[in-house]
Design an enzyme around this catalytic site. Structure first.
Site, PDB file in Angstrom:
ATOM      1  N   ASP A   1       0.847  -1.186   0.000  1.00 23.09           N
ATOM      2  CA  ASP A   1       0.000   0.000   0.000  1.00 23.09           C
ATOM      3  C   ASP A   1       0.888   1.242   0.000  1.00 23.09           C
ATOM      4  OD1 ASP A   1      -2.113   1.736   0.241  1.00 23.09           O
ATOM      5  OD2 ASP A   1      -2.504   1.287   2.360  1.00 23.09           O
TER       6      ASP A   1
ATOM      7  N   ASP B   1      -3.174   2.275  -5.849  1.00 22.96           N
ATOM      8  CA  ASP B   1      -1.986   2.273  -4.993  1.00 22.96           C
ATOM      9  C   ASP B   1      -1.902   1.080  -4.046  1.00 22.96           C
ATOM     10  OD1 ASP B   1      -4.082   3.138  -3.281  1.00 22.96           O
ATOM     11  OD2 ASP B   1      -2.597   4.031  -1.953  1.00 22.96           O
ATOM     12  N   GLU B   2      -2.680   0.069  -4.312  1.00 20.90           N
ATOM     13  CA  GLU B   2      -2.774  -1.017  -3.344  1.00 20.90           C
ATOM     14  C   GLU B   2      -2.947  -2.336  -4.068  1.00 20.90           C
ATOM     15  OE1 GLU B   2      -5.841  -1.711   0.072  1.00 20.90           O
ATOM     16  OE2 GLU B   2      -5.860   0.393  -0.525  1.00 20.90           O
TER      17      GLU B   2
HETATM   18 MG   LIG Z   1      -2.454   3.958   0.214  1.00 15.22          MG
END
Ligand SMILES: [Mg+2]
Length: 359
Positions: A9, A103-104
């Site tokens: 993350d 983003d993960e």
């Molecule tokens: Mg994040």
């Protein structure tokens, strides 16, 4: 056999990208999002978070909490590019990558292309490569299932690396505040706290049938995860069928001007969500629940994928106009969703089982 799962993350992703690209934002409380009256914070820098500014917060509220807050306009094309860079790093290790947003992602590295038996070392390398190639930091969680890996990545943010081994899992889960459990949202957490369930330890005292009685099917899942059991696979081509947003108003909306304003605000949030998930589609659906609780949906399918706030607003406005047949309307809920999705990141496995990315 025990699996090895990593959850990666990026730290305060949008805000960190802005601070990377614009030195004047570094070390400052920064919000990515619209500064105007109806704006919403899409991401907040760690400096802003110390003032209580959070993503999804109305910009007005954020400014009240932090008057010196700086707003940056989101640059989703830049974020999408960084996202491609980090995904390319993930694919160096495994094809079992399940992105949750730009983003993960989850990675299953039980078997991996580097033949590296240590998921911890892989996570370390990935973090390092992300830093080298993007100048950004990520946090990683390593464990034997998705639930624990995700909890772990959140544990020492930013720039953290947390490993939860099978031996550590029980204690880790017992100490966990219930808000941190997968699928336990704010409302459920509040209810649990009223029942004196504050931690994993408390949650574990409930029998399966009790959990089912209180929380339905989801309760069964709580029963498993509080015992460290989560069999969900890391699924690379998670096909999402639709993506939407809906809002029940604090009070019912009677006048048309208010209703259209509410729609405009909802569209703004909806477009942010589409951008966050890096997706869009061809069918737009508007859902309306009236004060009488009667509910209708109206859809429109277009030839090209839906992109941009203006087009989405125009279409949903058309749908709303058609749906409202008389002047004395009263609405308690509006929802917008897109289906018939277009996926820019479709993963195709060809005959040679080689992975090719359709970026
Ligand atoms: Mg994040």
């Amino acid at each position: 056999m025990l699996r090895k799962i990593i959850h990666i993350d990026m730290d305060a992703f949008f805000a960190s990208v802005e601070q990377r690209d614009f030195p004047q934002y570094r070390g400052k409380p920064l919000a990515v999002g619209g500064a105007n009256d109806r704006g919403v914070v899409a991401a907040a820098s760690y400096e802003a978070r110390t003032y209580g500014v959070k993503s999804a917060m109305a910009s007005k509220v954020a400014l009240r909490k932090c008057p010196q807050l700086i707003f940056a306009k989101p640059r989703f094309d830049v974020y999408a590019n960084v996202s491609k860079q980090i995904r390319a790093i993930f694919y160096e290790y495994t094809d079992l990558v399940e992105p949750l947003s730009l983003d993960e992602a989850y990675l299953d590295v039980t078997e991996n292309k580097m033949n590296n038996p240590s998921a911890t070392l892989i996570a370390k390398e990935i973090k390092q490569k992300i830093k080298e190639q993007t100048s950004l930091t990520a946090s990683a969680g390593v464990s034997y299932n998705k639930f624990l890996a995700k909890i772990a990545s959140d544990f020492q943010k930013p720039n953290g690396l947390t490993v939860i081994t099978p031996a550590q899992a029980e204690k880790f889960i017992e100490d966990l505040p219930i808000e941190k459990f997968y699928g336990i949202g704010k409302v459920t957490a509040e209810n649990m706290r009223k029942m004196s369930i504050h931690t994993g330890y408390d949650l574990k005292t409930l029998e399966k049938n009790e959990l089912f009685r209180y929380f339905g099917k989801q309760g069964i899942f709580y029963y498993d995860i509080v015992r460290g059991i989560d069999e969900r696979n890391v699924t690379p081509n998670r096909a999402r069928k639709s993506l939407g947003i809906e809002h029940t108003f604090d009070r019912d909306l009677y006048n048309l001007r208010e209703i259209f304003e509410a729609l405009s605000h909802l569209v703004e949030l909806f477009v942010e969500r589409l951008e966050k998930y890096d997706t869009t589609g061809k069918t737009l659906t508007l859902k309306i629940k009236f004060t009488s609780f009667r509910q209708i949906t109206r859809s429109k399918t277009v030839a090209h994928k839906l992109e941009g706030k203006d087009i989405i607003y125009k279409l949903s406005e058309d749908l709303l106009i058609k749906a409202i047949t008389n002047q004395d309307v009263s609405i308690r809920l509006l929802g917008i969703s897109v289906s018939n999705l277009y996926e820019p990141t479709i993963i195709e496995i060809d005959k040679n089982k080689q992975l090719s990315l359709n970026f």
